[in-house]
Motif scaffolding. Structure first.
Motif, PDB file in Angstrom:
ATOM      1  N   GLY A 169       0.817  -1.211   0.000  1.00 24.24           N
ATOM      2  CA  GLY A 169       0.000   0.000   0.000  1.00 24.24           C
ATOM      3  C   GLY A 169       0.843   1.250   0.000  1.00 24.24           C
ATOM      4  O   GLY A 169       2.068   1.210   0.039  1.00 24.24           O
ATOM      5  N   ALA A 170       0.159   2.368  -0.048  1.00 26.14           N
ATOM      6  CA  ALA A 170       0.864   3.644  -0.131  1.00 26.14           C
ATOM      7  C   ALA A 170       0.717   4.473   1.146  1.00 26.14           C
ATOM      8  O   ALA A 170       1.202   5.590   1.214  1.00 26.14           O
ATOM      9  N   SER A 171       0.065   3.899   2.150  1.00 25.76           N
ATOM     10  CA  SER A 171      -0.132   4.670   3.387  1.00 25.76           C
ATOM     11  C   SER A 171       1.091   4.532   4.288  1.00 25.76           C
ATOM     12  O   SER A 171       1.786   3.522   4.274  1.00 25.76           O
ATOM     13  N   GLY A 172       1.314   5.520   5.083  1.00 30.26           N
ATOM     14  CA  GLY A 172       2.429   5.485   6.022  1.00 30.26           C
ATOM     15  C   GLY A 172       2.193   4.521   7.176  1.00 30.26           C
ATOM     16  O   GLY A 172       3.121   4.118   7.861  1.00 30.26           O
ATOM     17  N   THR A 173       0.946   4.122   7.379  1.00 30.87           N
ATOM     18  CA  THR A 173       0.613   3.221   8.483  1.00 30.87           C
ATOM     19  C   THR A 173       1.310   1.878   8.325  1.00 30.87           C
ATOM     20  O   THR A 173       1.904   1.358   9.269  1.00 30.87           O
ATOM     21  N   VAL A 174       1.257   1.291   7.127  1.00 25.43           N
ATOM     22  CA  VAL A 174       1.895  -0.006   6.896  1.00 25.43           C
ATOM     23  C   VAL A 174       3.403   0.121   7.042  1.00 25.43           C
ATOM     24  O   VAL A 174       4.054  -0.768   7.605  1.00 25.43           O
ATOM     25  N   HIS A 190       2.319   0.772  -3.966  1.00 23.04           N
ATOM     26  CA  HIS A 190       3.148   0.331  -2.845  1.00 23.04           C
ATOM     27  C   HIS A 190       4.227   1.374  -2.568  1.00 23.04           C
ATOM     28  O   HIS A 190       4.586   2.150  -3.448  1.00 23.04           O
ATOM     29  N   SER A 191       4.758   1.358  -1.357  1.00 25.56           N
ATOM     30  CA  SER A 191       5.807   2.311  -0.967  1.00 25.56           C
ATOM     31  C   SER A 191       7.153   1.600  -0.964  1.00 25.56           C
ATOM     32  O   SER A 191       7.356   0.644  -0.201  1.00 25.56           O
ATOM     33  N   TYR A 192       8.067   2.082  -1.806  1.00 21.45           N
ATOM     34  CA  TYR A 192       9.396   1.471  -1.897  1.00 21.45           C
ATOM     35  C   TYR A 192      10.090   1.518  -0.536  1.00 21.45           C
ATOM     36  O   TYR A 192      10.094   2.545   0.140  1.00 21.45           O
ATOM     37  N   ALA A 193      10.692   0.374  -0.139  1.00 22.14           N
ATOM     38  CA  ALA A 193      11.376   0.307   1.155  1.00 22.14           C
ATOM     39  C   ALA A 193      12.874   0.071   1.012  1.00 22.14           C
ATOM     40  O   ALA A 193      13.668   0.787   1.615  1.00 22.14           O
ATOM     41  N   MET A 194      13.278  -0.939   0.204  1.00 22.96           N
ATOM     42  CA  MET A 194      14.705  -1.228   0.087  1.00 22.96           C
ATOM     43  C   MET A 194      14.959  -2.177  -1.072  1.00 22.96           C
ATOM     44  O   MET A 194      14.040  -2.778  -1.623  1.00 22.96           O
ATOM     45  N   SER A 195      16.244  -2.305  -1.420  1.00 28.39           N
ATOM     46  CA  SER A 195      16.683  -3.219  -2.479  1.00 28.39           C
ATOM     47  C   SER A 195      17.693  -4.198  -1.910  1.00 28.39           C
ATOM     48  O   SER A 195      18.492  -3.838  -1.050  1.00 28.39           O
TER      49      SER A 195
END
Length: 170
Positions: free
Chosen positions: A55-60, A117-122
Motif C-alpha cells: 500500500g501507499a499509506s504510512g501506516t503499513v 506500494h511504498s518502496y522500502a529497500m533493495s
C-alpha cells in the motif's frame, strides 16, 4: 492470451509480453544507456530484489518497521533484471463489482516504482548470465505458470514468484 511458436524469435516477445496485464507497458527506460548484448557469450547482469511496504499509506510502513526485527511484515516485492522490475499479483479490475480472474498475474514496472506500494529497500541477489532474450523467454513461461486465478495471499504470492524467478535466473 498470446501464444509463442517455437519459430518465434525471442526479440518478438517484447511486443507481446505483458498483454494479459494492463499495467505492463514497457517503453525504453528514459536515459537508458544499457547496450543490448549480442555476443555469443553474455556478461552476467545484476539481479535485484526490490521490497515495498504494501500500500501507499504510512501506516503499513510504520507497522513494518516494528515487525521487521521479528522477521515479518506486510511486503510486496519484485525482481529487477535488464532494467525492468517483474512481479506477480492478483489484478483487481477497474470495475468495482468485478475482479479479473483470468490471464497472467505477472506484470512489470520501472524499478522501485511499483504502483500502489511504498518502496522500502533493495537487496542484491547476485548476477545472471542469461541474455535478455533468454530472460524474455523465461518470463513468457512464468506468465503461463503464474496465473491470476492461482494467487493465494499466503501460499502463492509475489514473494513466491520472486523466489522462483531468482532461482531460474541462476
Amino acid at each position: 492470451t498470446h501464444s509463442i511458436h517455437s519459430t518465434t524469435h525471442p526479440q518478438q516477445l517484447l511486443s507481446t509480453m505483458g498483454q494479459g496485464c494492463a499495467r505492463c507497458s514497457r517503453p525504453p527506460p528514459e536515459g537508458s544507456s544499457t547496450p543490448k548484448q549480442t555476443l555469443s557469450y553474455y556478461v552476467p547482469v545484476p539481479v535485484t530484489l526490490h521490497v515495498y511496504d504494501v500500500g501507499a499509506s504510512g501506516t503499513v510502513s510504520l507497522v513494518n518497521r516494528l515487525l521487521r526485527p521479528l522477521g515479518t511484515g506486510l511486503f510486496h516485492c519484485g525482481v529487477e533484471v535488464y532494467g525492468w522490475e517483474w512481479s506477480y499479483s492478483f489484478v483487481i479490475s477497474d470495475d468495482e463489482d468485478e475482479t479479473e480472474c483470468e490471464g497472467t498475474g505477472v506484470f512489470c514496472c520501472r524499478p522501485q516504482c511499483c504502483e500502489g506500494h511504498s518502496y522500502a529497500m533493495s537487496v542484491p541477489m547476485g548476477r545472471s548470465s542469461m541474455s535478455e532474450d533468454e530472460v524474455l523467454c523465461l518470463l513468457h513461461l512464468l506468465e503461463k505458470e503464474w496465473q491470476v486465478r492461482d494467487y493465494d495471499i499466503l501460499k502463492r504470492n509475489c514473494c513466491h514468484f520472486c523466489q522462483e524467478m531468482c532461482l531460474r535466473l541462476g
